[in-house]
Motif scaffolding. Structure first.
Motif, PDB file in Angstrom:
ATOM      1  N   LEU A   8      67.138 -22.045  84.406  1.00  0.00           N
ATOM      2  CA  LEU A   8      66.012 -21.213  84.843  1.00  0.00           C
ATOM      3  C   LEU A   8      64.720 -21.986  84.606  1.00  0.00           C
ATOM      4  N   PRO A   9      63.800 -21.998  85.562  1.00  0.00           N
ATOM      5  CA  PRO A   9      62.551 -22.731  85.349  1.00  0.00           C
ATOM      6  C   PRO A   9      61.733 -22.116  84.221  1.00  0.00           C
ATOM      7  N   GLY A  10      61.019 -22.966  83.517  1.00  0.00           N
ATOM      8  CA  GLY A  10      60.139 -22.485  82.468  1.00  0.00           C
ATOM      9  C   GLY A  10      58.915 -21.829  83.075  1.00  0.00           C
ATOM     10  N   GLY A  11      58.092 -21.298  82.240  1.00  0.00           N
ATOM     11  CA  GLY A  11      56.881 -20.637  82.705  1.00  0.00           C
ATOM     12  C   GLY A  11      56.630 -19.380  81.907  1.00  0.00           C
ATOM     13  N   THR A  12      55.703 -18.588  82.414  1.00  0.00           N
ATOM     14  CA  THR A  12      55.299 -17.375  81.715  1.00  0.00           C
ATOM     15  C   THR A  12      55.301 -16.189  82.660  1.00  0.00           C
ATOM     16  N   LEU A  13      55.904 -15.115  82.203  1.00  0.00           N
ATOM     17  CA  LEU A  13      55.803 -13.823  82.876  1.00  0.00           C
ATOM     18  C   LEU A  13      54.967 -12.946  81.953  1.00  0.00           C
ATOM     19  N   TYR A  14      54.527 -11.800  82.452  1.00  0.00           N
ATOM     20  CA  TYR A  14      53.696 -10.910  81.645  1.00  0.00           C
ATOM     21  C   TYR A  14      54.291  -9.513  81.630  1.00  0.00           C
ATOM     22  N   GLU A  15      54.159  -8.868  80.476  1.00  0.00           N
ATOM     23  CA  GLU A  15      54.758  -7.553  80.283  1.00  0.00           C
ATOM     24  C   GLU A  15      53.723  -6.628  79.648  1.00  0.00           C
ATOM     25  N   TYR A  16      53.619  -5.436  80.178  1.00  0.00           N
ATOM     26  CA  TYR A  16      52.740  -4.422  79.604  1.00  0.00           C
ATOM     27  C   TYR A  16      53.611  -3.468  78.813  1.00  0.00           C
ATOM     28  N   LEU A  17      53.287  -3.289  77.538  1.00  0.00           N
ATOM     29  CA  LEU A  17      54.053  -2.394  76.685  1.00  0.00           C
ATOM     30  C   LEU A  17      53.244  -1.142  76.405  1.00  0.00           C
ATOM     31  N   ASP A  18      53.886  -0.004  76.366  1.00  0.00           N
ATOM     32  CA  ASP A  18      53.196   1.256  76.087  1.00  0.00           C
ATOM     33  C   ASP A  18      52.955   1.493  74.611  1.00  0.00           C
ATOM     34  N   VAL A  19      53.748   0.836  73.765  1.00  0.00           N
ATOM     35  CA  VAL A  19      53.654   1.047  72.326  1.00  0.00           C
ATOM     36  C   VAL A  19      53.570  -0.310  71.646  1.00  0.00           C
ATOM     37  N   GLU A  20      52.628  -0.461  70.734  1.00  0.00           N
ATOM     38  CA  GLU A  20      52.529  -1.707  69.984  1.00  0.00           C
ATOM     39  C   GLU A  20      53.720  -1.847  69.060  1.00  0.00           C
TER      40      GLU A  20
END
Length: 168
Positions: A8-20
């Motif tokens: 799988l290629p490296g890189g960055t995805l982003y995730e929004y979480l509802d709870v810290e």
């Protein structure tokens, strides 16, 4: 285009979480792809867009509903990847009740889609370059199964098809 046996290629995805939790703010949080898949079995499905008809009615709900079956088959995590921002993916995940089942991963600039070659050009419809529709199984960073729709249909990238392949 990525294929079975490729890393799988490296890189960055982003995730929004509802709870810290675990040192993560609510979002958007960067997710280093290589680190996140290391030592894990991850089912990843990509789709053209959050809140779109087939994606919202069939593709994402199929994986959410099959969460327990995937876990029983040895899958550690399920990721949904789309060319949307983390805020949109977070809102869509809340609407779909994906929390704790499917990680809603944003590929806002289509970097992951381009790196894998799994893209769909919807510029003629005003949507630009999007993620193609696919499902894959990744074991310790290596693609072991890939079901690519190659054009945006919905015939082989559904949760049950990937689950049957995993179960053998």
């Amino acid at each position: 285009m990525i294929k079975v046996g490729d890393k799988l290629p490296g890189g960055t995805l982003y995730e929004y979480l509802d709870v810290e939790g675990e040192g993560c703010s609510i979002g958007p949080n960067p997710v280093d792809i290589a680190t996140a898949v290391a030592g894990k079995t991850v089912a990843i499905f990509g789709l053209p867009g959050a809140f779109t008809p087939t994606c919202s009615a069939q593709h994402a709900p199929g994986f959410i509903d099959a969460y327990e079956q995937f876990k029983a088959a040895g899958v550690d995590e399920i990721w949904c990847v789309s060319v949307n921002d983390a805020f949109v993916m977070g809102a869509w995940g809340r609407e779909l009740k994906a929390a704790g089942k499917v990680r809603m991963m944003a590929d806002g600039s289509a970097d992951f889609a381009k790196a894998t070659g799994l893209t769909l050009d919807l510029s003629a419809k005003g949507l630009g370059l999007r993620s193609g529709r696919y499902a894959m199984l990744v074991k310790d960073g290596v693609v072991t199964q890939l079901n690519d729709e190659q054009g945006g249909g919905y015939a082989v990238s559904d949760a049950q098809t990937l689950l049957k392949q995993i179960q053998g």
